[in-house]
Motif scaffolding. Structure first.
Motif, PDB file in Angstrom:
ATOM      1  N   VAL A 141       0.840  -1.201   0.000  1.00 59.80           N
ATOM      2  CA  VAL A 141       0.000   0.000   0.000  1.00 59.80           C
ATOM      3  C   VAL A 141       0.875   1.251   0.000  1.00 59.80           C
ATOM      4  O   VAL A 141       0.602   2.219  -0.726  1.00 59.80           O
ATOM      5  CB  VAL A 141      -0.949  -0.004   1.212  1.00 59.80           C
ATOM      6  N   LEU A 142       1.944   1.242   0.788  1.00 60.09           N
ATOM      7  CA  LEU A 142       2.854   2.389   0.807  1.00 60.09           C
ATOM      8  C   LEU A 142       3.458   2.628  -0.571  1.00 60.09           C
ATOM      9  O   LEU A 142       3.508   3.775  -1.055  1.00 60.09           O
ATOM     10  CB  LEU A 142       3.953   2.158   1.847  1.00 60.09           C
ATOM     11  N   ALA A 143       3.909   1.563  -1.234  1.00 59.78           N
ATOM     12  CA  ALA A 143       4.498   1.710  -2.572  1.00 59.78           C
ATOM     13  C   ALA A 143       3.487   2.267  -3.559  1.00 59.78           C
ATOM     14  O   ALA A 143       3.835   3.084  -4.433  1.00 59.78           O
ATOM     15  CB  ALA A 143       5.025   0.361  -3.056  1.00 59.78           C
ATOM     16  N   ARG A 144       2.227   1.857  -3.434  1.00 54.86           N
ATOM     17  CA  ARG A 144       1.199   2.374  -4.340  1.00 54.86           C
ATOM     18  C   ARG A 144       0.892   3.841  -4.062  1.00 54.86           C
ATOM     19  O   ARG A 144       0.536   4.590  -4.977  1.00 54.86           O
ATOM     20  CB  ARG A 144      -0.064   1.524  -4.236  1.00 54.86           C
ATOM     21  N   HIS A 145       1.018   4.261  -2.823  1.00 57.41           N
ATOM     22  CA  HIS A 145       0.873   5.691  -2.522  1.00 57.41           C
ATOM     23  C   HIS A 145       2.013   6.489  -3.133  1.00 57.41           C
ATOM     24  O   HIS A 145       1.810   7.577  -3.683  1.00 57.41           O
ATOM     25  CB  HIS A 145       0.836   5.918  -1.010  1.00 57.41           C
ATOM     26  N   LEU A 146       3.209   5.946  -3.027  1.00 59.72           N
ATOM     27  CA  LEU A 146       4.376   6.652  -3.540  1.00 59.72           C
ATOM     28  C   LEU A 146       4.447   6.623  -5.057  1.00 59.72           C
ATOM     29  O   LEU A 146       5.010   7.531  -5.681  1.00 59.72           O
ATOM     30  CB  LEU A 146       5.649   6.023  -2.969  1.00 59.72           C
ATOM     31  N   GLY A 147       3.910   5.564  -5.649  1.00 62.18           N
ATOM     32  CA  GLY A 147       3.995   5.406  -7.090  1.00 62.18           C
ATOM     33  C   GLY A 147       5.281   4.757  -7.544  1.00 62.18           C
ATOM     34  O   GLY A 147       5.586   4.733  -8.737  1.00 62.18           O
ATOM     35  N   HIS A 148       6.053   4.194  -6.610  1.00 60.63           N
ATOM     36  CA  HIS A 148       7.304   3.494  -6.947  1.00 60.63           C
ATOM     37  C   HIS A 148       7.656   2.560  -5.801  1.00 60.63           C
ATOM     38  O   HIS A 148       7.159   2.715  -4.672  1.00 60.63           O
ATOM     39  CB  HIS A 148       8.441   4.494  -7.204  1.00 60.63           C
ATOM     40  N   PRO A 149       8.538   1.587  -6.035  1.00 53.85           N
ATOM     41  CA  PRO A 149       8.924   0.651  -4.961  1.00 53.85           C
ATOM     42  C   PRO A 149       9.618   1.369  -3.801  1.00 53.85           C
ATOM     43  O   PRO A 149      10.206   2.447  -3.979  1.00 53.85           O
ATOM     44  CB  PRO A 149       9.887  -0.315  -5.669  1.00 53.85           C
ATOM     45  N   LEU A 150       9.550   0.770  -2.632  1.00 51.30           N
ATOM     46  CA  LEU A 150      10.220   1.336  -1.465  1.00 51.30           C
ATOM     47  C   LEU A 150      11.736   1.275  -1.635  1.00 51.30           C
ATOM     48  O   LEU A 150      12.274   0.266  -2.102  1.00 51.30           O
ATOM     49  CB  LEU A 150       9.829   0.564  -0.198  1.00 51.30           C
ATOM     50  N   ARG A 151      12.397   2.345  -1.252  1.00 52.18           N
ATOM     51  CA  ARG A 151      13.851   2.397  -1.367  1.00 52.18           C
ATOM     52  C   ARG A 151      14.550   2.083  -0.053  1.00 52.18           C
ATOM     53  O   ARG A 151      15.769   1.929  -0.008  1.00 52.18           O
ATOM     54  CB  ARG A 151      14.270   3.782  -1.877  1.00 52.18           C
ATOM     55  N   ARG A 152      13.789   2.017   1.022  1.00 51.84           N
ATOM     56  CA  ARG A 152      14.319   1.627   2.334  1.00 51.84           C
ATOM     57  C   ARG A 152      13.162   1.049   3.145  1.00 51.84           C
ATOM     58  O   ARG A 152      11.999   1.353   2.876  1.00 51.84           O
ATOM     59  CB  ARG A 152      14.939   2.832   3.057  1.00 51.84           C
TER      60      ARG A 152
END
Length: 331
Positions: A141-152
């Protein structure tokens, strides 16, 4: 404590009892099946353990009520695969997660990070809501909010003041859904109810609790290409009965959740969730206008189009069309 078992003041999730035990090993082993393996120690052995747990699993979220009946130390270590929101209904405790420490009591909860070792000491009067959020679901869900994969990796602040402001509103919504899960089995079986609910709870947690991603989530909403909103609207209108989530719609449109929500508000004046609800309400109305009046017609139509909570459905319907569903059916 005996009064909490009365029908007037029911225990949370009492329709979903998992166990009740005075045995430390049985308690630890049974709880481990829902949460994770851990060490459990009774602080004062003169006061016997009287543990109980009620548990209700949705999909990526597990709702739990826990009571030990005596002061205990609980040491799970790193949970690895899940976050926990732990809130006191009564009693108090001290929770340590990595280098962070939080005093918990009613109004002050704890939000754990899976990669940090967890340990807690809970008073004998502690009655707890323990909500497990799968790490993969939270990160998705966080990645979809950001629009990209998590970097950390995601790291939450440990303490959460659920007595004021936005955290209080989120926690009230969580408590309402726990009550709903105890009363309405539809919540457990219909993906059109469960999937958006879990996304809503996770989104709310990400937006109200401090973390190493909070500044980004509170930042400027990205713009979207032309046609983004139309793509999402077409998906909804083609099949409003499907278990759409905002994350699914955003992914299909090739943008993040925040970007899609911002575009919907700018162009249509509503959120994607509100638009989906309206599309479903319109389908229910069409069905009721064509139906033969009978006692179950309204509930059948509502559930067919994804409304699991009939009370909320009736309120939304009345607000949208200026009449009750039963009045539409009689036309």
């Amino acid at each position: 404590m005996a009064s909490t078992d009365t029908p007037v003041n029911r225990l949370p999730l009492d329709r979903h009892p998992l166990f009740r035990s005075s045995d430390v090993d049985e308690t630890r082993e049974t709880m481990a099946r829902v949460l994770c393996d851990h060490r459990l120690e009774v602080v004062d052995t003169r006061k016997p353990l009287d543990a109980r747990m009620h548990s209700c699993r949705l999909n990526a979220v597990s709702l739990n009520y826990v009571h030990y009946g005596t002061e205990v130390e609980v040491t799970p270590g790193k949970t690895e695969s899940f976050h926990v929101v732990q809130a006191h209904l009564d009693g108090n405790g001290v929770v340590r997660c990595g280098k962070r420490e939080a005093y918990t009591e009613p109004g002050h909860a704890a939000v754990t990070t899976p990669t940090a070792p967890l340990r807690m000491r809970l008073s004998g009067t502690s009655r707890l809501l323990v909500v497990r959020f799968e790490r993969t679901a939270v990160e998705a869900v966080l990645a979809r909010h950001l629009g990209h994969p998590l970097r950390r990796p995601l790291e939450f602040e440990l303490g959460m003041n659920v007595g004021v402001g936005r955290p209080a509103h989120w926690f009230s919504s969580l408590e309402a859904e726990i009550t709903r899960a105890n009363l309405d089995d539809t919540l457990l079986s219909d993906p059109r109810v469960v999937a958006p609910l879990e996304e809503q709870l996770i989104t709310g947690l990400l937006l109200v609790q401090d973390s190493n991603y909070r500044a980004v989530l509170d930042g400027k909403v990205p713009s979207v290409p032309g046609g983004t909103v139309r793509t999402a609207v077409d998906l909804i209108e083609a099949a409003p009965d499907l278990p759409h989530t905002v994350g699914d719609l955003a992914a299909a449109a090739g943008v993040g959740i925040r970007a899609l929500q911002g575009a919907f508000r700018r162009q249509l004046g509503v959120t994607p969730t509100q638009y989906l609800r309206d599309a479903r309400l319109r389908r229910v109305r069409d069905e009721l206008l064509a139906a033969e009046p009978d006692a179950g017609a309204v509930s059948r139509a509502a559930r067919r189009w994804g409304f699991g909570h009939l009370g909320r459905f009736s309120g939304w319907y009345r607000h949208r069309f200026g009449e009750n569903p039963a009045q539409t059916l009689r036309q």
